[in-house]
Design a protein around this motif. Structure first.
Motif, PDB file in Angstrom:
ATOM      1  N   ASN A 276     -12.808  -6.971  -5.458  1.00  0.00           N
ATOM      2  CA  ASN A 276     -13.449  -7.175  -4.196  1.00  0.00           C
ATOM      3  C   ASN A 276     -14.753  -8.026  -4.296  1.00  0.00           C
ATOM      4  O   ASN A 276     -14.945  -9.124  -3.651  1.00  0.00           O
ATOM      5  CB  ASN A 276     -13.766  -5.954  -3.364  1.00  0.00           C
TER       6      ASN A 276
ATOM      7  N   PRO B 280     -20.983  -6.197   3.658  1.00  0.00           N
ATOM      8  CA  PRO B 280     -20.845  -5.012   3.166  1.00  0.00           C
ATOM      9  C   PRO B 280     -19.594  -4.848   1.995  1.00  0.00           C
ATOM     10  O   PRO B 280     -18.506  -5.263   2.122  1.00  0.00           O
ATOM     11  CB  PRO B 280     -20.205  -4.421   4.320  1.00  0.00           C
TER      12      PRO B 280
ATOM     13  N   LEU C 139     -14.472 -11.403   7.537  1.00  0.00           N
ATOM     14  CA  LEU C 139     -15.505 -10.758   7.747  1.00  0.00           C
ATOM     15  C   LEU C 139     -16.797 -11.302   6.919  1.00  0.00           C
ATOM     16  O   LEU C 139     -17.796 -11.527   7.442  1.00  0.00           O
ATOM     17  CB  LEU C 139     -15.489  -9.005   7.438  1.00  0.00           C
TER      18      LEU C 139
ATOM     19  N   TYR D 269     -18.097  -2.049  -0.223  1.00  0.00           N
ATOM     20  CA  TYR D 269     -17.648  -0.494  -0.260  1.00  0.00           C
ATOM     21  C   TYR D 269     -17.740  -0.083  -1.669  1.00  0.00           C
ATOM     22  O   TYR D 269     -17.020  -0.573  -2.733  1.00  0.00           O
ATOM     23  CB  TYR D 269     -16.068  -0.205   0.086  1.00  0.00           C
TER      24      TYR D 269
ATOM     25  N   TYR E 198     -20.206  -0.033  10.730  1.00  0.00           N
ATOM     26  CA  TYR E 198     -21.314  -0.618   9.602  1.00  0.00           C
ATOM     27  C   TYR E 198     -22.745  -0.192  10.081  1.00  0.00           C
ATOM     28  O   TYR E 198     -23.754  -0.551   9.274  1.00  0.00           O
ATOM     29  CB  TYR E 198     -21.242  -2.053   9.520  1.00  0.00           C
TER      30      TYR E 198
ATOM     31  N   GLU F  77     -12.174  -7.884  11.040  1.00  0.00           N
ATOM     32  CA  GLU F  77     -12.449  -6.740  10.732  1.00  0.00           C
ATOM     33  C   GLU F  77     -12.051  -6.337   9.324  1.00  0.00           C
ATOM     34  O   GLU F  77     -12.411  -5.609   8.546  1.00  0.00           O
ATOM     35  CB  GLU F  77     -11.774  -5.670  11.577  1.00  0.00           C
ATOM     36  N   LYS F  78     -11.222  -7.433   8.828  1.00  0.00           N
ATOM     37  CA  LYS F  78     -10.773  -7.302   7.665  1.00  0.00           C
ATOM     38  C   LYS F  78     -11.540  -7.963   6.500  1.00  0.00           C
ATOM     39  O   LYS F  78     -12.472  -9.005   6.805  1.00  0.00           O
ATOM     40  CB  LYS F  78      -9.424  -7.961   7.406  1.00  0.00           C
ATOM     41  N   LEU F  79     -11.578  -7.681   5.159  1.00  0.00           N
ATOM     42  CA  LEU F  79     -12.649  -8.317   4.176  1.00  0.00           C
ATOM     43  C   LEU F  79     -13.105  -9.652   4.243  1.00  0.00           C
ATOM     44  O   LEU F  79     -14.009 -10.234   4.552  1.00  0.00           O
ATOM     45  CB  LEU F  79     -12.025  -7.778   2.601  1.00  0.00           C
TER      46      LEU F  79
ATOM     47  N   ARG G  76      -7.278  -6.087  -5.618  1.00  0.00           N
ATOM     48  CA  ARG G  76      -6.326  -6.055  -4.617  1.00  0.00           C
ATOM     49  C   ARG G  76      -5.590  -7.322  -5.035  1.00  0.00           C
ATOM     50  O   ARG G  76      -6.155  -8.366  -5.935  1.00  0.00           O
ATOM     51  CB  ARG G  76      -6.602  -6.324  -3.262  1.00  0.00           C
TER      52      ARG G  76
ATOM     53  N   HIS H   1     -10.197   5.567  -1.148  1.00  0.00           N
ATOM     54  CA  HIS H   1     -10.245   4.304  -1.395  1.00  0.00           C
ATOM     55  C   HIS H   1      -9.145   4.050  -2.511  1.00  0.00           C
ATOM     56  O   HIS H   1      -9.664   4.558  -3.673  1.00  0.00           O
ATOM     57  CB  HIS H   1     -11.463   3.902  -1.668  1.00  0.00           C
TER      58      HIS H   1
ATOM     59  N   GLU I 217       0.891  -1.189  -0.313  1.00  0.00           N
ATOM     60  CA  GLU I 217       0.049  -0.067  -0.106  1.00  0.00           C
ATOM     61  C   GLU I 217       0.871   1.321   0.057  1.00  0.00           C
ATOM     62  O   GLU I 217       0.261   2.057  -0.252  1.00  0.00           O
ATOM     63  CB  GLU I 217      -0.918  -0.107   1.292  1.00  0.00           C
TER      64      GLU I 217
ATOM     65  N   ARG J 111     -15.178   3.673   1.224  1.00  0.00           N
ATOM     66  CA  ARG J 111     -14.049   4.373   2.018  1.00  0.00           C
ATOM     67  C   ARG J 111     -13.552   5.554   1.455  1.00  0.00           C
ATOM     68  O   ARG J 111     -13.130   5.452   0.113  1.00  0.00           O
ATOM     69  CB  ARG J 111     -13.162   3.165   2.183  1.00  0.00           C
TER      70      ARG J 111
ATOM     71  N   ASN K  58      -2.114  -8.229   0.134  1.00  0.00           N
ATOM     72  CA  ASN K  58      -3.283  -8.535   1.122  1.00  0.00           C
ATOM     73  C   ASN K  58      -3.207  -9.860   1.359  1.00  0.00           C
ATOM     74  O   ASN K  58      -3.378 -10.989   0.632  1.00  0.00           O
ATOM     75  CB  ASN K  58      -4.695  -8.183   0.634  1.00  0.00           C
TER      76      ASN K  58
HETATM   77  P1  TYD Z   1      -9.122  -4.805   4.021  1.00  0.00           P
HETATM   78  O1  TYD Z   1      -9.492  -6.167   4.346  1.00  0.00           O
HETATM   79  O2  TYD Z   1      -9.482  -3.837   5.020  1.00  0.00           O
HETATM   80  O3  TYD Z   1      -7.666  -4.591   3.476  1.00  0.00           O
HETATM   81  P2  TYD Z   1      -6.741  -3.207   2.563  1.00  0.00           P
HETATM   82  O4  TYD Z   1      -7.785  -1.951   3.147  1.00  0.00           O
HETATM   83  O5  TYD Z   1      -5.806  -3.146   3.415  1.00  0.00           O
HETATM   84  O6  TYD Z   1      -6.747  -3.651   1.267  1.00  0.00           O
HETATM   85  O7  TYD Z   1      -9.992  -4.337   2.534  1.00  0.00           O
HETATM   86  C1  TYD Z   1      -9.795  -5.099   1.389  1.00  0.00           C
HETATM   87  C2  TYD Z   1     -10.758  -4.500   0.185  1.00  0.00           C
HETATM   88  O8  TYD Z   1     -11.923  -4.761   0.756  1.00  0.00           O
HETATM   89  C3  TYD Z   1     -10.521  -3.058   0.238  1.00  0.00           C
HETATM   90  O9  TYD Z   1     -10.704  -2.466  -1.181  1.00  0.00           O
HETATM   91  C4  TYD Z   1     -11.630  -2.675   0.958  1.00  0.00           C
HETATM   92  C5  TYD Z   1     -12.583  -3.577   0.626  1.00  0.00           C
HETATM   93  N1  TYD Z   1     -13.707  -3.785   1.981  1.00  0.00           N
HETATM   94  C6  TYD Z   1     -14.972  -3.938   1.745  1.00  0.00           C
HETATM   95  O10 TYD Z   1     -15.572  -3.647   0.468  1.00  0.00           O
HETATM   96  N2  TYD Z   1     -16.022  -4.046   2.827  1.00  0.00           N
HETATM   97  C7  TYD Z   1     -15.590  -3.986   3.878  1.00  0.00           C
HETATM   98  O11 TYD Z   1     -16.381  -4.448   4.810  1.00  0.00           O
HETATM   99  C8  TYD Z   1     -14.146  -4.192   4.301  1.00  0.00           C
HETATM  100  C9  TYD Z   1     -13.453  -4.480   5.647  1.00  0.00           C
HETATM  101  C10 TYD Z   1     -13.190  -3.972   3.133  1.00  0.00           C
END
Ligand code: TYD
Ligand code: NAD
Length: 365
Positions: free
Chosen positions: A258, A214, A202, A216, A350, A197-199, A223, A293, A135, A290, A188
């Motif tokens: 994603n 969810p 979660l 975003y 959320y 808490e990570k995608l 990724r 983003h 990142e 986000r 990732n």
């Molecule tokens: P994340 O796991 O938070 O890792 P990073 O932001 O370090 O890449 O998120 C991975 C991707 O998933 C990122 O593009 C944000 C997205 N995301 C969602 O769409 N929904 C969610 O609830 C989360 C936590 C992440």
């Protein structure tokens, strides 16, 4: 011989410690502050193992660092400890500066003082391995070549800016003082013991609970995904054969949006854990994006392959199947991490508490 690991109760650090001790008898001193992301339950299997010394403490505590290094005289430091969640860094950047920047500086200073006292040949073979992220390179346009180690450092989030700052410190401690450092930039990670808490975790856990999944914005952010065990193997290899002062990219050759990730997990769960919520993809819900983003990350891991002979063993299909299986098989670990602090975060991030988020919610098909 001994290595010092920081952040070894977190997701990647704990996987690394478990993997290390599964493959060698070299002692691990594991320094971790046990923030919300640290979990001793992950290390439960090492409770009575004399090869693992757990120390509850902060990398910002110079006195503690000095004491630990003098007592255990590690031959290497593997630095995982960090605040690691982008969304949390948007809500509260200070903690990221404190741990990722100030903490890394204190650790470098303690490492330097320790390293300078080492006799030869220990002084020459000592390593400080800094675990960074892709990142720090910023975001890529669709079709642009993947990040190489020579890419400009252009961080966009408070998290990635704090990691980039720590990378610069590590580089400077090599250039100025000669400390034998190595830096890795991985994509990732996913796999067992990942805090939900990570995608990926979660999505698995929300799906099983019949909760919204969810996404975003439009979910077309890309990724590269790396199975955590492959990351551990790569770090071992860099530690063993990496050239001091060099940086190495580590990737999984798995660029995916994603939305594609979430659909893949849903399809797997439909097969492995059918329930009244199947098809799980019906739970997909688009929420507000986000801020800032990054659109795309992609890793060119050619250097580590060419120079150190490392390649990932897992494809996304094989790694994600193992990961989903692990979450299905370990409900006690999951229940334990979904504690009060976790519930508070989920509520803040959320729930409908923030009116803007409610307005942005759109359920897919
Ligand atoms: P994340 O796991 O938070 O890792 P990073 O932001 O370090 O890449 O998120 C991975 C991707 O998933 C990122 O593009 C944000 C997205 N995301 C969602 O769409 N929904 C969610 O609830 C989360 C936590 C992440
Ligand atoms: P994590 O958030 O799961 O774990 C971090 C660990 O560090 C926790 O155990 C926490 O208690 C500990 N910690 C936090 N502040 C500390 C402090 N001041 N002193 C001592 N310990 C402290 O993170 P992770 O996902 O395991 O990431 C590990 C490293 O890898 C981080 O440096 C992160 O930037 C980097 N990284 C992670 C990913 C990923 O996908 N998870 C990708 C690229 C790079």
């Amino acid at each position: 011989m001994t290595i010092l690991v920081t952040g070894g109760a977190g997701f990647i650090g704990a996987n690394f410690v478990l993997d290390w001790l599964a493959q060698s008898d070299e002692r691990v001193v594991n320094l971790d502050a046990l923030t919300y992301a640290g979990n001793l339950r992950t290390l439960q299997g090492l409770k009575d193992d004399p090869r693992h010394v757990f120390v509850h403490g902060d990398i910002g505590n110079s006195e503690l660092l000095q004491r630990l290094l003098a007592e255990h005289r590690p031959r290497a430091i593997i630095h995982f400890a960090a605040e690691s969640h982008v969304d949390r860094s948007i809500h509260g950047p200070e903690a990221f500066i404190q741990t990722n920047v100030v903490g890394t500086c204190r650790l470098l200073e303690a490492a330097r003082a320790h390293w300078q006292t080492l006799p030869e040949p220990e002084k020459t073979t000592f390593r400080f391995l800094h675990v960074s992220t892709d990142e720090v390179y910023g975001t890529l346009a669709l079709g642009a070549p993947a990040f190489t180690e020579a890419h400009a450092i252009e961080p966009n989030s408070p998290y990635s800016a704090s990691k980039a700052a720590s990378d610069h410190l590590v580089r400077a401690w090599h250039h100025t003082y000669g400390l034998p450092v190595l830096t890795t930039h991985c994509s990732n990670n996913y796999g067992p013991y990942h805090f939900p808490e990570k995608l990926i975790p979660l999505i698995i856990l929300n799906a099983l609970a019949g909760k919204p999944l969810p996404i975003y914005g439009d979910g077309l952010q890309i990724r590269d995904w790396l199975y955590v065990k492959d990351h551990c193997t790569a770090i071992r290899r860099v530690l063993e054969a990496g050239k001091p002062g060099q940086a190495y990219n580590i990737g999984g050759h798995n660029e995916m949006t994603n939305l594609a990730i979430v659909h893949h997990i849903c399809a797997l769960l439909d097969k492995l854990a059918p329930s009244r919520f199947t098809p799980y993809a019906s739970l997909i819900t688009h929420v507000k994006d986000r801020p800032g983003h990054d659109r795309r990350y992609a890793i060119d891991a050619g250097k580590i392959e060419r120079e150190l002979g490392w390649k990932p063993a897992e494809t996304f299909a094989t790694g994600i199947r193992k990961t989903v299986r692990w979450y299905l098989d370990n409900p006690a670990w999951v229940e334990n991490v979904q504690s009060g602090a976790y519930r508070e975060w989920m509520q803040q991030q959320y729930s409908g508490a923030a009116a803007g988020e409610v307005q942005g919610v759109k359920r897919e098909a």
